[in-house]
Design a protein around this motif. Structure first.
Motif, PDB file in Angstrom:
ATOM      1  N   ASP A 153       0.828  -1.206   0.000  1.00  0.00           N
ATOM      2  CA  ASP A 153       0.000   0.000   0.000  1.00  0.00           C
ATOM      3  C   ASP A 153       0.864   1.258   0.000  1.00  0.00           C
ATOM      4  N   ILE A 154       1.947   1.220   0.767  1.00  0.00           N
ATOM      5  CA  ILE A 154       2.858   2.360   0.829  1.00  0.00           C
ATOM      6  C   ILE A 154       3.509   2.601  -0.537  1.00  0.00           C
ATOM      7  N   VAL A 155       3.955   1.521  -1.159  1.00  0.00           N
ATOM      8  CA  VAL A 155       4.580   1.626  -2.483  1.00  0.00           C
ATOM      9  C   VAL A 155       3.571   2.164  -3.489  1.00  0.00           C
ATOM     10  N   GLN A 156       2.348   1.645  -3.441  1.00  0.00           N
ATOM     11  CA  GLN A 156       1.325   2.063  -4.391  1.00  0.00           C
ATOM     12  C   GLN A 156       0.975   3.534  -4.218  1.00  0.00           C
ATOM     13  N   ALA A 157       0.896   3.972  -2.967  1.00  0.00           N
ATOM     14  CA  ALA A 157       0.574   5.375  -2.703  1.00  0.00           C
ATOM     15  C   ALA A 157       1.673   6.288  -3.248  1.00  0.00           C
ATOM     16  N   MET A 195      10.380   8.334  -2.446  1.00  0.00           N
ATOM     17  CA  MET A 195      11.123   7.074  -2.582  1.00  0.00           C
ATOM     18  C   MET A 195      12.611   7.355  -2.430  1.00  0.00           C
ATOM     19  N   ILE A 196      13.325   6.364  -1.892  1.00  0.00           N
ATOM     20  CA  ILE A 196      14.777   6.442  -1.769  1.00  0.00           C
ATOM     21  C   ILE A 196      15.419   5.650  -2.905  1.00  0.00           C
ATOM     22  N   ARG A 197      16.379   6.255  -3.578  1.00  0.00           N
ATOM     23  CA  ARG A 197      17.118   5.574  -4.645  1.00  0.00           C
ATOM     24  C   ARG A 197      18.576   5.405  -4.220  1.00  0.00           C
ATOM     25  N   ALA A 198      19.216   4.376  -4.753  1.00  0.00           N
ATOM     26  CA  ALA A 198      20.650   4.195  -4.548  1.00  0.00           C
ATOM     27  C   ALA A 198      21.159   3.222  -5.605  1.00  0.00           C
ATOM     28  N   GLY A 199      22.303   3.557  -6.201  1.00  0.00           N
ATOM     29  CA  GLY A 199      22.896   2.676  -7.205  1.00  0.00           C
ATOM     30  C   GLY A 199      23.741   1.607  -6.537  1.00  0.00           C
ATOM     31  N   ALA A 205      17.802  -3.588   2.171  1.00  0.00           N
ATOM     32  CA  ALA A 205      16.892  -2.436   2.187  1.00  0.00           C
ATOM     33  C   ALA A 205      16.278  -2.194   3.553  1.00  0.00           C
ATOM     34  N   THR A 206      16.597  -3.032   4.543  1.00  0.00           N
ATOM     35  CA  THR A 206      15.986  -2.904   5.865  1.00  0.00           C
ATOM     36  C   THR A 206      16.237  -1.529   6.453  1.00  0.00           C
ATOM     37  N   GLY A 207      17.497  -1.054   6.354  1.00  0.00           N
ATOM     38  CA  GLY A 207      17.835   0.246   6.921  1.00  0.00           C
ATOM     39  C   GLY A 207      17.060   1.387   6.306  1.00  0.00           C
ATOM     40  N   PRO A 208      17.188   1.604   4.986  1.00  0.00           N
ATOM     41  CA  PRO A 208      16.428   2.685   4.350  1.00  0.00           C
ATOM     42  C   PRO A 208      14.929   2.574   4.570  1.00  0.00           C
ATOM     43  N   LYS A 209      14.417   1.348   4.668  1.00  0.00           N
ATOM     44  CA  LYS A 209      12.975   1.184   4.844  1.00  0.00           C
ATOM     45  C   LYS A 209      12.517   1.593   6.239  1.00  0.00           C
ATOM     46  N   GLN A 210      13.457   1.764   7.163  1.00  0.00           N
ATOM     47  CA  GLN A 210      13.095   2.255   8.487  1.00  0.00           C
ATOM     48  C   GLN A 210      12.546   3.669   8.402  1.00  0.00           C
ATOM     49  N   THR A 211      12.841   4.355   7.304  1.00  0.00           N
ATOM     50  CA  THR A 211      12.307   5.698   7.098  1.00  0.00           C
ATOM     51  C   THR A 211      10.826   5.657   6.728  1.00  0.00           C
ATOM     52  N   GLY A 212      10.340   4.481   6.353  1.00  0.00           N
ATOM     53  CA  GLY A 212       8.959   4.359   5.902  1.00  0.00           C
ATOM     54  C   GLY A 212       8.793   4.627   4.425  1.00  0.00           C
ATOM     55  N   LEU A 213       9.901   4.876   3.719  1.00  0.00           N
ATOM     56  CA  LEU A 213       9.839   5.184   2.294  1.00  0.00           C
ATOM     57  C   LEU A 213      10.219   3.965   1.459  1.00  0.00           C
ATOM     58  N   PRO A 214       9.561   3.745   0.323  1.00  0.00           N
ATOM     59  CA  PRO A 214       9.946   2.659  -0.587  1.00  0.00           C
ATOM     60  C   PRO A 214      11.359   2.877  -1.123  1.00  0.00           C
ATOM     61  N   VAL A 215      11.983   1.779  -1.536  1.00  0.00           N
ATOM     62  CA  VAL A 215      13.356   1.820  -2.033  1.00  0.00           C
ATOM     63  C   VAL A 215      13.380   1.366  -3.490  1.00  0.00           C
ATOM     64  N   HIS A 240      14.975 -10.523  -3.922  1.00  0.00           N
ATOM     65  CA  HIS A 240      15.279 -11.288  -2.710  1.00  0.00           C
ATOM     66  C   HIS A 240      15.379 -10.371  -1.497  1.00  0.00           C
ATOM     67  N   PHE A 241      15.916  -9.176  -1.701  1.00  0.00           N
ATOM     68  CA  PHE A 241      16.075  -8.222  -0.611  1.00  0.00           C
ATOM     69  C   PHE A 241      14.890  -7.256  -0.509  1.00  0.00           C
ATOM     70  N   ASP A 242      13.783  -7.603  -1.166  1.00  0.00           N
ATOM     71  CA  ASP A 242      12.529  -6.847  -1.046  1.00  0.00           C
ATOM     72  C   ASP A 242      12.644  -5.388  -1.487  1.00  0.00           C
ATOM     73  N   VAL A 243      13.419  -5.132  -2.530  1.00  0.00           N
ATOM     74  CA  VAL A 243      13.431  -3.791  -3.108  1.00  0.00           C
ATOM     75  C   VAL A 243      12.055  -3.537  -3.721  1.00  0.00           C
ATOM     76  N   ASP A 244      11.517  -2.339  -3.512  1.00  0.00           N
ATOM     77  CA  ASP A 244      10.116  -2.065  -3.861  1.00  0.00           C
ATOM     78  C   ASP A 244       9.888  -1.745  -5.330  1.00  0.00           C
ATOM     79  N   VAL A 245      10.791  -0.984  -5.931  1.00  0.00           N
ATOM     80  CA  VAL A 245      10.644  -0.528  -7.313  1.00  0.00           C
ATOM     81  C   VAL A 245      11.990  -0.714  -8.011  1.00  0.00           C
ATOM     82  N   LEU A 246      11.964  -1.210  -9.240  1.00  0.00           N
ATOM     83  CA  LEU A 246      13.193  -1.392 -10.011  1.00  0.00           C
ATOM     84  C   LEU A 246      13.237  -0.380 -11.153  1.00  0.00           C
ATOM     85  N   TRP A 247      14.457  -0.043 -11.580  1.00  0.00           N
ATOM     86  CA  TRP A 247      14.539   0.760 -12.803  1.00  0.00           C
ATOM     87  C   TRP A 247      15.609   0.207 -13.728  1.00  0.00           C
TER      88      TRP A 247
END
Length: 288
Positions: free
Chosen positions: A11-15, A51-55, A77-87, A102-109
């Protein structure tokens, strides 16, 4: 309990995916765990990033440059997701897709260097079959809309329902004003071809310089883009890649506050006028 948590995360990712304007930010490269976590925390604190991005893997033009920190540290992604933002992270191979999921990344590019190669895009698309994850696709390095369109079609045929576009500019020999020439008319034409797809702008890769980030971002918003993806770093001048285009999270917040955001709905007439104007300026720039 686990199903509820999963649903809440989706739901968070979709929003975030549905928000306009969509703002994505984070470091060009994940360098250390501490750097990623502090950057993510400070971006979240601004209240302006969705959303948080990182290469994690960085395709470099020549060997010897920093090519990313790799899977273990970078993809946790556990750390960045503590912010409540998708990764969101870039993927270029089937193995990278598998690791990211496998590491539950929310969005790919899919990056510009991958979009230019149909074989690479197909490999990524095949790895995405049966997966429910949003995918953003950057324009190819060279100004070829057929390659961009083809990448969208390959990912769509793999069953991905949520696809967005990232305009990051195009390579242009002899170009000096920008790192990558925006060629706005091509982005607008791509949007005209696929009006149902979200189109966000990447002023960091277009400008290559902090001093014109705002100008590029404002131009994108004036042309009714759906959002921005901007690189941020806790200490920009010491960044391991693309240092000249980074901004501190707090400076990013100031930049976003400086943009004059469109609130009205753009009509078809407005869009066509903007398209014609952009084409005219591009032709003038090319021939002068």
């Amino acid at each position: 309990m686990e199903a509820t948590a999963t649903k809440s995360a989706k739901d968070i990712v979709q929003a975030a995916w549905n928000k306009r304007p969509l703002i994505i930010s984070g470091p060009c490269s994940a360098e250390t765990e501490e750097q990623v976590l502090e950057t993510a925390g400070r971006l979240a604190k601004t209240g302006k990033v969705d959303m948080i991005r990182a290469g994690i893997w960085k395709p470099r033009t020549r060997p010897g440059s920093f090519e990313g920190i790799g899977t273990r540290v970078g993809l946790d992604a556990t750390g960045p997701k503590q912010t409540g933002l998708p990764v969101t992270v870039e993927v270029a191979t089937a193995k990278q897709v598998e690791d990211a999921l496998h590491f539950d990344v929310d969005v790919l590019w899919i990056g510009a260097r991958t979009t230019v190669n149909p074989f690479s895009v197909q490999e990524v698309a095949d790895a995405l079959r049966g997966v429910d994850v949003p995918v953003l696709i950057k324009n190819p390095i060279n100004p070829d809309l057929e390659l961009w369109t083809g990448a969208v079609e390959r990912v769509a045929k793999a069953g991905i329902k949520q696809i967005g576009l990232i305009h990051r500019g195009f390579s242009s020999y002899g170009n000096t004003e920008y790192r990558n020439a925006p060629m706005w008319h091509l982005a607008i034409e791509m949007k005209r071809r696929s009006p149902e797809l979200m189109m966000i702008n990447d002023p960091s890769h277009i400008s290559g310089r902090r001093d014109i980030l705002l100008d590029v971002a404002q131009k994108a918003i004036d042309l009714d883009f759906d959002g921005l993806i901007i690189e941020s770093h806790i200490d920009p001048d010491k960044a391991w890649s693309d240092a000249s285009s980074r901004s501190r999270p707090e400076r990013l917040a100031e930049l976003l506050d400086s943009i004059k955001w469109r609130h009205e709905t753009t009509t078809e007439k407005d869009f066509i006028t903007a398209w014609k104007s952009s084409v005219s300026r591009s032709i003038t720039s090319t021939t002068s």
